[in-house]
Write a protein that holds these residues in place. Structure first.
Motif, mmCIF file in Angstrom:
data_model
loop_
_atom_site.group_PDB
_atom_site.id
_atom_site.type_symbol
_atom_site.label_atom_id
_atom_site.label_comp_id
_atom_site.label_asym_id
_atom_site.label_seq_id
_atom_site.Cartn_x
_atom_site.Cartn_y
_atom_site.Cartn_z
ATOM 1 N N THR A 45 6.214 -6.466 -10.285
ATOM 2 C CA THR A 45 5.255 -5.665 -10.980
ATOM 3 C C THR A 45 4.576 -4.747 -9.991
ATOM 4 O O THR A 45 4.882 -4.875 -8.671
ATOM 5 N N ARG A 46 3.755 -4.085 -10.576
ATOM 6 C CA ARG A 46 2.853 -2.897 -9.648
ATOM 7 C C ARG A 46 2.108 -3.910 -8.599
ATOM 8 O O ARG A 46 1.534 -3.175 -7.560
ATOM 9 N N LEU A 47 1.971 -5.102 -8.826
ATOM 10 C CA LEU A 47 1.110 -5.979 -7.850
ATOM 11 C C LEU A 47 1.604 -5.949 -6.418
ATOM 12 O O LEU A 47 0.855 -6.116 -5.609
ATOM 13 N N ALA A 48 2.957 -5.554 -6.391
ATOM 14 C CA ALA A 48 3.740 -5.688 -5.147
ATOM 15 C C ALA A 48 2.995 -4.144 -4.318
ATOM 16 O O ALA A 48 3.043 -4.432 -2.980
ATOM 17 N N ALA A 49 3.015 -3.407 -4.952
ATOM 18 C CA ALA A 49 2.554 -2.077 -4.467
ATOM 19 C C ALA A 49 0.965 -2.287 -3.796
ATOM 20 O O ALA A 49 0.596 -1.724 -2.830
ATOM 21 N N VAL A 50 -0.016 -2.892 -4.578
ATOM 22 C CA VAL A 50 -0.930 -3.128 -4.273
ATOM 23 C C VAL A 50 -1.092 -3.881 -2.953
ATOM 24 O O VAL A 50 -2.005 -4.074 -1.938
ATOM 25 N N ILE A 51 -0.277 -5.093 -3.102
ATOM 26 C CA ILE A 51 -0.234 -5.970 -1.974
ATOM 27 C C ILE A 51 0.317 -5.434 -0.545
ATOM 28 O O ILE A 51 -0.317 -5.437 0.517
ATOM 29 N N HIS A 52 0.946 -4.400 -0.742
ATOM 30 C CA HIS A 52 1.473 -3.655 0.387
ATOM 31 C C HIS A 52 0.619 -2.844 1.021
ATOM 32 O O HIS A 52 0.375 -2.836 2.353
#
Length: 570
Positions: free
Chosen positions: A329-336
């Motif tokens: 999900t887009r959570l990965a981009a936030v975590i990045h």
């Protein structure tokens, strides 16, 4: 535009974040966490490098990776897209910095972001769907080549040149490494090789292993233990600036507005293409919302500009790493983005020791994985025109510029498409239906098929005129029911054809004008050039019957004199 369509455009709910954007099941969160950390480590040096190469500075690159990365991930339309500073944007910004100064970049970034936001609100995101498949794949291949070439300096242990063509810079880096001696180059190449091998082998041993992250950790530890004389990431900034609205006046906006338009165009095209490529790379395929993606990217650039950052775009290299690292999900981009932020405040020391060659290895493997051999083979075997479009787009992407590559690819694809449509347009002379009657040899029946447009109209006009003005033709019947498309040029050509034949004393009858073409035919004057309103027919039998009666009425059988241009009664 109907009221329902207008209300649909004004409804912004599909452009806003939704709870379905995330999947908080433990397994999915773990996958996003691993992918986000991996991309964060990869994004850190890239953000610094692109900030420096743009002329804005390394801090601006980090700000963009953090602020724009979070905003675009939350508000954007792709669940895999990772946004931040990119090499293409750095190339665009460098001359802006040279012309307007570093202080202008914040204003350019905010203005460019607002323009991209307006494009999204205007629902123009679907424009990218009109890009032909060979253009998209050629762009992807070119991007993969650029990503690979950009890593060559770090792979051979030299400092890459700022700006310029990536292919030329890669060749010069290799030559510089050879002149400097083989020792450092051999060590950096060994690091790249170890990373590549681990990234290929580890997933086969255990699919859940974050291969790229493990590879970077292994070679970093090895480099520290053996004290390898190779370049590391180095010292990092340890603070983020306070958000400030950039100062502006009507004059300053006018000075940089052209630059903002260029930034917005690149941000929109690169982000939409990146999102589209990411959707195709995702396991099992994926979808993205292009209008929402533009809204997210616009907001991201606005936020980045307020913090003193650079314009944001979807970053295909980091997005590819995100997908390949198992993002869900887009959570990965936030975590990045949070990883980059955490590194700025908490872990500048350990991260500073990561060899640049290790990150080069990660991106080189990622670039190779972006190229799907079966897809390339399919395009090259499809048609000569599509293969040429694919090759031209890829070469121009590498040799010149990303935006120019898409533009020229579209022009080439459009040229071949128009040529195919023009070749599919034809005019055929047909025999009259039913038993032959005396005088039929003085009637010419033509069937027009395909598209009557600017690419084919002249050929059709010439063919009908030549055939109608030979052999004592008195009546010409034009069958238009098989025309799928008519543009203004094609309609004008038909009007000129009717007028030219009528001036020669040849009566023109038109049969089968489709309802969707009638307004254009009337506006341009096709129907008005007919000798009489009764010369427009819906039935071929009626048109042929009228032509035969006309021949017998004015010529009495086959002994028909040539008319002198005077208009007899219909």
């Amino acid at each position: 535009m109907t009221s329902r369509t207008l209300l649909a455009r004004l409804d912004l709910r599909d452009l806003l974040p939704h709870r379905t954007d995330y999947d908080l099941r433990p397994r999915t969160v773990v996958s996003d966490l691993v992918a986000g950390v991996t991309v964060g480590v990869v994004a850190l040096p890239l953000a610094l490098a692109f900030g420096v190469s743009s002329g804005v500075g390394p801090a601006a690159g980090l700000v963009t990776a953090v602020i724009a990365g979070i905003v675009a991930a939350v508000f954007g339309g792709s669940r895999f897209q990772v946004s931040g500073p990119t090499g293409a944007m750095a190339v665009v910004l460098a001359p802006i910095v040279a012309q307007h100064g570093v202080m202008s970049i914040a204003l350019v970034t905010v203005l460019g972001g607002l323009l991209v936001l307006l494009l999204g609100l205007a629902r123009l995101g679907r424009v990218v769907t009109y890009l032909p498949w060979p253009v998209v794949e050629g762009f992807t291949l070119g991007i993969a080549a650029i990503i690979f070439l950009q890593q060559v300096p770090a792979a051979v242990g030299v400092k890459g040149a700022v700006g310029g063509n990536t292919l030329v810079a890669a060749v010069r880096s290799v030559l510089a490494a050879v002149r400097a001696g083989e020792s450092r180059m051999l060590w950096t190449l060994l690091v790249v090789l170890v990373v590549a091998v681990l990234m290929v082998v580890l997933p086969r041993l255990h699919g859940a292993l974050p291969a790229s992250l493990v590879a970077v950790a292994v070679v970093t530890a090895g480099a520290e233990i053996t004290q390898l004389p190779i370049a590391r990431i180095g010292a990092l900034p340890d603070t983020l600036p306070t958000p400030v609205l950039p100062g502006f006046t009507a004059a300053t906006i006018g000075d940089v507005f052209g630059a903002a338009v260029a930034v917005a165009a690149l941000a929109a095209i690169e982000s939409l293409l990146s999102a589209r490529v990411a959707a195709s790379m995702a396991p099992g395929g994926s979808v993205y919302a292009p209008d929402r993606e533009l809204v997210g990217q616009g907001l991201a650039s606005v936020a980045s500009g307020l913090f003193g950052g650079m314009p944001a775009t979807g970053a295909i290299a980091r997005t590819a790493v995100n997908v390949r690292s198992g993002a869900r999900t887009r959570l990965a981009a936030v975590i990045h983005a949070l990883v980059v932020l955490a590194v700025i405040y908490l872990a500048t020391g350990p991260v500073a020791r990561i060899p640049m060659a290790a990150l080069a290895g990660v991106l080189m493997v990622t670039a190779c994985r972006m190229v799907v051999v079966s897809t390339v083979r399919a395009i090259l075997r499809s048609t000569r025109a599509d293969a040429l479009t694919f090759a031209i787009t890829a070469v121009i992407t590498v040799a010149f510029d990303l935006i120019e590559a898409v533009q020229i690819g579209l022009v080439v694809a459009g040229f071949f498409a128009l040529r195919r449509v023009a070749r599919g347009s034809s005019v055929q002379r047909e025999p009259l239906p039913g038993p032959a009657e005396p005088g039929d040899e003085h009637i010419a029946l033509f069937r027009l098929e395909g598209a009557m447009f600017f690419g084919a109209s002249d050929r059709v006009l010439t063919a009908v005129t030549d055939a109608s003005t030979r052999g004592g033709i008195v009546v010409t019947i034009l069958r238009l029911s098989q025309l799928r498309m008519v543009d203004a040029t094609g309609a004008k050509a038909l009007a000129d054809l009717v007028a030219a034949l009528e001036r020669r004393g040849i009566t023109v009858l038109v049969k089968g004008v489709q309802h969707r073409h009638r307004r254009l035919m009337h506006t341009v004057g096709v129907l008005g050039r007919l000798r009489h309103s009764d010369h427009l027919f819906d039935s071929l039998a009626d048109a042929v019957g009228h032509a035969r009666s006309h021949v017998h009425r004015h010529g009495r059988g086959t002994d028909i004199p040539q008319l002198d241009g005077r208009r007899p009664h219909p």
